[in-house]
Design an enzyme around this catalytic site. Structure first.
Site, PDB file in Angstrom:
ATOM      1  N   GLU A 172     -35.573  65.231  -8.129  1.00  0.00           N
ATOM      2  CA  GLU A 172     -35.269  64.869  -9.616  1.00  0.00           C
ATOM      3  C   GLU A 172     -34.033  63.733  -9.232  1.00  0.00           C
ATOM      4  OE1 GLU A 172     -37.261  68.177 -11.927  1.00  0.00           O
ATOM      5  OE2 GLU A 172     -35.104  68.088 -12.026  1.00  0.00           O
TER       6      GLU A 172
ATOM      7  N   HIS B 169     -31.958  67.231 -15.188  1.00  0.00           N
ATOM      8  CA  HIS B 169     -33.233  67.140 -14.365  1.00  0.00           C
ATOM      9  C   HIS B 169     -33.643  65.822 -14.688  1.00  0.00           C
ATOM     10  CE1 HIS B 169     -33.786  71.682 -13.749  1.00  0.00           C
ATOM     11  NE2 HIS B 169     -32.680  71.622 -14.370  1.00  0.00           N
TER      12      HIS B 169
ATOM     13  N   GLU C 216     -33.376  66.279 -19.590  1.00  0.00           N
ATOM     14  CA  GLU C 216     -34.320  65.853 -18.804  1.00  0.00           C
ATOM     15  C   GLU C 216     -34.366  64.176 -19.021  1.00  0.00           C
ATOM     16  OE1 GLU C 216     -36.656  67.456 -17.032  1.00  0.00           O
ATOM     17  OE2 GLU C 216     -36.715  69.502 -17.852  1.00  0.00           O
TER      18      GLU C 216
HETATM   19 ZN   LIG Z   1     -36.143  69.886 -12.872  1.00  0.00          ZN
END
Ligand SMILES: [Zn+2]
Length: 1088
Positions: free
Chosen positions: A762, A856, A941
């Protein structure tokens, strides 16, 4: 429903069953028909619940069994049966019990040439066949043979009947036993002949439903292994391939083409991946890790079809009886499908010997390495580019000159062409020995730094917070399992974000179809297939390969395992699994050189695992051109076209699964036209951000701050299993003075804790983190306020080993570190253990952070969003929380995402979720929330792709947008504080004056935030893709069994009866008239 109607209906049904009077039966049928033709399905279901199906079926059986069946009664009865039967789940069973199947089959046989009667029988059979069990029974009783009598080669007559018959056949073949019977009786070849005939004659495309149903028959048979074998033996691949090729462009043929393609994909022989082992190419002897057994070899001998796609949806009573007829499952690998690169048993043995003799991780790309080593020994002597048949050879001497070697001013500079062709960069880096094995004295005289210095002087570049020399120094401390010696050029040279983000790539219509057919063409027209391994980490390469690209991935975060040249400009690529793992292929990063300019190259990464990808929704991979960098454009750019992601014909080997159901693989395909001839280019899943790049960045950040005002400290949180230091950064403001009050304020500042990159693939999380850190140390007034009021504890890379070694998800023990927060061990998960320790320490001192956030990357969604923790939405804490509306909760955890929704262009509240699932119980977010009592504990995210809302709607992320997100996150923390009750008056006043002075817009943002949350509605992840991504019997596009379709056909027929026949029907009608009369005769003769 009202009772009178109910009882009235029951009376009608009862009379229908008991009456033998033709007139009353007809009038009841008339009434029922009228009753059901209006109103909704509910009415029909009500009738079913009152025994309607049984009544109709009984009437059918009674009427059909008379000496001369009365078609005046039977036809309306059949139409009613079709209508009711399609909505009665138990209809097949009822028909079976009442022996309606037999009488219908008998009636159909009698009326083979009586169109009208036959059509009605076929409708009834179609309804019976929608139950697999009943369908199997019909098969036993010869229904398929009957249908084959009805389905002729192409004709313009009796289209309605042929359509109904092909649809009944397709429905029957959903039963496994019927499919077996079809295979054994050679129907596969017959169906293929019918397909060919209809396809070639129906040039006006008037009979698409018939053509589609014929293909659906093949599709159902192909769910059986024996069916696929019969299909291959009957040249099915060739036949369907050529008919599909000729109709690809025709949109009206879509219903036919899509099924043909499903059949082709289904029948393409399965193979194991062309890899020596399913486990990673590298092994790391991690503590507490017990490699279960020696890596099993993937050999084609153990590759058998597992039949996992053969299961019928419904129980099929015929199965057992017919089991004996089914040939024993054999090797599904079609002889023609044997790829040249699939190792043979002998070559495997040889390789094992070779591997025993050479230690892992020492493999080199033999040819370039040798020449590089010899050159390194000679110092930086000039190289001779053209004469050698080596990596530098220009395979296309007549291709355009590239113009490098001349700088923009036209001045001769370093012989860059030579430099690049000979990969002198690698030479330079090779001589830059790391600490450890090589003693310092091994650095050759006039070493790397000089060379880079020279290059940097001739190609001045400035990348903020990056410095190649610092990078080189840091690289010496980076430890990799495979002992990477050569930094990737982009990592060393640096990356400047492009000026504007790229738009989402518009998906080319039908692209998946074109690519899949190209894949199938390998099997059918192999004349241009090269199929040669040109790069392999497992099999150190001995030969030279002219006319092909050179691949490499032996650098930090690189993870290409194998490259196979399929055709002149097409390569199959396999990426390495995570170390000590057999899965998680997603991240990729590799280098290519030796390319032609202006030539499209197709790359296929063939060992992907996830069933879908943002690559189907506008995302492109990234590329970095060394020549472009040397021309002053050192930039990772979104690149590639004709991108799609689909299931391929590779399956996990039985040896790996031990007989359980096997994993499918997916292909990411993309085409690239390289900007320059003879360039060196890097291709990656996303903008790379390595551990060495981070360590360089932190050093330069530290140097950038004024130590009198900014407190910036880097230290090692701990060492990783691989021996890398995991950095911990502290940022705050120096105390305003040494006065006790100021010192006290300094000590009492609350904490904010931010972490990232626990998942090494990531890299977007690292760019967000980079933006956050740069903002935090900046002179921005917001940053100053943040520093003055908080102590930031930042762990920018929780999994350095994973990042260094090109993993996507795991640590060197093959563990997802974000599932280890419940009970991390100092020996096994040191970074998690110490990160948790830090948080525990703060908690025990009563100073838990205001916010905890772990950055993330998200591969399935767009935008940036957070996952938080809501006690009300905690799904597994049984009694207390679930479904207890009485529980009042502090919803302050929603404030920060609301602020970010207003503040950050990329962020959207609508994708945020505060659900706490049991499966997430051991993640950082949930553990910090539950154990440390941090209400504002988040996972943030960021999409790998881009945005579908807000100012960046329709754009892919560049690093600039990701970095901006990091800065906005920090600003969000400030606004959160300003909104909170605990905020001091003094801070508010200062903030107001600062913000007014600096940026009116920000102030406005602040006001907007306080005026309430976002009203955006929850959006689906993605709209359905233009093309079906998956295939196989479980595919969703298969609407052949829909009730409404048969309903429609019957209604259409009925309305035609009401009107006068249309003109084009006239001839056919006349024809049928004759047949009908004839049929009646026959019918009478045949009656018992
Ligand atoms: Zn992740």
């Amino acid at each position: 429903m009202a009772e009178p109607e109910g009882s009235g209906l029951q009376v009608l049904l009862h009379t229908l069953q008991s009456s033998s009077d033709r007139a009353s039966i007809l009038s009841i049928l008339q009434v029922l028909g009228d009753l059901l033709s209006v109103g909704t399905d509910r009415r029909i279901r009500y009738m079913i619940s009152k025994g309607g199906s049984e009544a109709l079926l009984q009437t059918l059986v009674d009427t059909a069994r008379t000496a001369s069946p009365d078609y005046g009664v039977l036809l309306p009865l059949f139409r009613l049966l079709a209508k009711v039967g399609l909505r009665d789940k138990k209809f097949g069973q009822k028909a079976l019990e009442l022996e309606a199947l037999d009488v219908t089959l008998i009636l159909a046989r009698k009326n083979l040439s009586h169109s009208l009667n036959l059509l009605h029988c076929l409708w009834a059979l179609r309804v019976f066949a929608s139950s697999v069990t009943t369908g199997a029974m019909l098969g036993v009783n010869g229904a398929m043979e009957l249908l084959f009598q009805v389905i002729p080669p192409y004709t313009r007559r009796r289209a309605r009947i042929i359509r109904a018959a092909t649809e009944v056949l397709a429905a029957l073949l959903k039963s496994k036993s019927n499919s077996r019977r079809a295979v054994n009786r050679g129907y596969v070849a017959s169906l293929l002949r019918l397909h060919q005939d209809w396809h070639s004659h129906d040039t006006a495309n008037s009979y698409l439903p018939i053509r589609r149903a014929l293909l659906l028959c093949l599709k159902h048979i192909a769910t059986l292994q024996s069916g696929r074998e019969a299909f291959l033996a009957a040249q099915g691949m060739e036949i369907l391939f050529s008919s599909t090729q000729s109709s690809l462009e025709d949109r009206s043929l879509e219903p036919v083409t899509s099924v043909a393609l499903q059949v082709l994909r289904q029948c393409y022989p399965r193979s194991p991946l062309p890899l020596v082992t399913a486990s990673s190419a590298y092994a790391f002897p991690a503590p507490g890790h017990h490699p279960s057994e020696p890596p099993r070899l993937l050999a084609e001998e153990d590759f058998e079809d597992d039949g996992d796609e053969e299961e019928d949806r419904d129980s099929d009573s015929e199965d057992a009886k017919e089991e004996a007829l089914e040939p024993t499952p054999g090797d599904d690998v079609h002889p023609d499908a044997n790829h040249l690169h699939i190792p043979t048993a002998a070559s495997l043995k040889q390789r094992r010997l070779d591997e025993d003799q050479s230690s892992r991780g020492q493999e080199r790309e033999a040819v370039p390495e040798t020449s590089l080593l010899s050159k390194a020994k000679m110092g930086r002597s000039p190289v001779h580019p053209v004469s050698k048949n080596g990596p530098g050879t220009n395979p296309h001497p007549h291709a355009q000159p590239n113009g490098l070697g001349v700088d923009p001013s036209g001045k001769e500079v370093l012989d860059l062409e030579t430099l690049l062709q000979e990969d002198a960069w690698d030479m330079d880096m090779t001589s830059c020995a790391r600490t450890g094995a090589s003693p310092p004295s091994s650095t050759p005289p006039g070493g790397t730094a000089d060379g880079i210095h020279e290059l940097l002087q001739t190609h001045p570049q400035h990348v903020p917070f990056h410095d190649p020399f610092v990078y080189l120094a840091k690289a010496r401390g980076t430890k990799s399992v495979a002992d990477f010696k050569t930094p990737a050029f982009p990592d060393l040279w640096g990356h400047c974000p492009s000026h504007s983000p790229e738009p989402l790539l518009e998906r080319k219509r039908g692209i998946q179809r074109v690519k899949v057919l190209e894949d199938i063409r390998r099997l059918l027209q192999p004349s241009d297939v090269i199929d040669k391994v040109v790069f392999s980490v497992d099999e150190p390469w001995q030969g030279t390969a002219p006319n092909c690209l050179w691949f490499s991935s032996k650098f930090e975060s690189g993870n290409l395992r194998k490259a196979i040249q399929v055709r002149e400009f097409e390569y199959d690529l396999l990426i390495n699994t995570d170390i000590n793992c057999t899965q998680y292929q997603q991240w990729f990063n590799f280098k290519v050189r030796g390319m032609r300019a202006a030539t499209p190259y197709r790359f296929n990464i063939i060992n992907y695992e996830k069933p879908n990808s943002q690559f189907n929704y506008g995302m492109q991979p990234t590329m970095y051109s060394v020549k472009e960098a040397l021309r002053g454009r050192p930039t990772w750019k979104r690149t590639g076209y004709e991108i799609c992601y689909y299931k391929n014909h590779y399956r996990e080997s039985m040896a790996v699964t031990g007989g359980t159901s096997r994993k499918c693989y997916y292909t990411l395909t993309f085409s690239v036209t390289f900007p320059h001839h003879g360039d060196v280019c890097y291709l990656a899943y996303h903008y790379p951000y390595t551990y060495t790049a981070l360590m360089t960045h932190l050093d330069l950040l530290e140097k950038s701050v004024d130590p009198k005002t900014v407190y910036f400290r880097q230290e090692a949180l701990c060492r990783t299993l691989g021996g890398n230091a995991c950095p911990l950064v502290t940022v705050t403001a120096m105390p305003a003075s040494a006065s006790p009050a100021h010192l006290e304020q300094f000590r009492q500042r609350p904490y904010q804790v931010v972490t990232a990159r626990v998942h090494p693939g990531e890299s977007n999380a690292s760019w967000v983190m980079k933006g956050a850190l740069e903002f935090l140390v900046s002179s921005d007034p917001g940053a100053r306020l943040l520093r003055e009021n908080f102590i930031f504890k930042v762990i920018p890379m929780l999994n350095p080993d994973g990042v260094v070694n090109g993993n996507h998800r795991c640590s060197l023990r093959g563990e997802d570190l974000n599932r280890q927060w419940l009970a991390p061990s100092a020996q096994l998960q040191p970074t998690i253990y110490h990160a948790k320790g830090l948080l525990y320490y703060l908690h025990s001192a009563g100073r838990s952070p205001v916010v905890f956030c772990d950055f993330h990357g998200h591969s399935q969604k767009k935008n940036v969003f957070v996952y938080g923790c809501s006690i009300k939405e905690t799904l597994w804490q049984a009694e207390s929380a679930v479904g207890a509306p009485a529980v009042s909760e502090d919803v302050s955890y929603r404030t920060l995402p609301r602020i970010l929704d207003q503040l950050a262009p990329a962020f959207t509240m609508s994708s945020c979720s505060f659900l706490v699932e049991k499966s997430r119980a051991s993640t950082a977010r949930v553990v910090v929330w539950r154990e440390m009592g941090v209400a504002r504990s988040y996972t943030m995210e960021s999409s790998y792709c881009g945005c579908n809302q807000g100012p960046y709607q329709g754009l892919q992320f560049g690093t600039r947008e990701l970095e901006e997100m990091g800065a906005m996150f920090c600003l969000g923390l400030l606004l959160l504080e300003l909104k909170s009750a605990s905020c001091s008056r003094q801070l508010l006043t200062r903030a107001a004056s600062l913000l007014d002075a600096q940026d009116g817009a920000l102030d406005q943002q602040l006001r907007r935030c306080s005026s309430g949350g976002s009203g955006t509605v929850e959006l689906d992840d993605e709209p359905p893709c233009l093309e079906e991504i998956d295939y196989g019997p479980d595919s969703s596009s298969d609407r052949e069994g829909s009730c409404s379709e048969l309903d429609r056909q019957i209604r259409e027929w009925a309305s035609l009866q009401d009107q006068d026949e249309g003109e084009e029907e006239e001839e056919e009608q006349e024809q049928e008239q004759e047949e009908e009369e004839e049929g009646l005769e026959l019918g009478r003769r045949d009656s018992p």
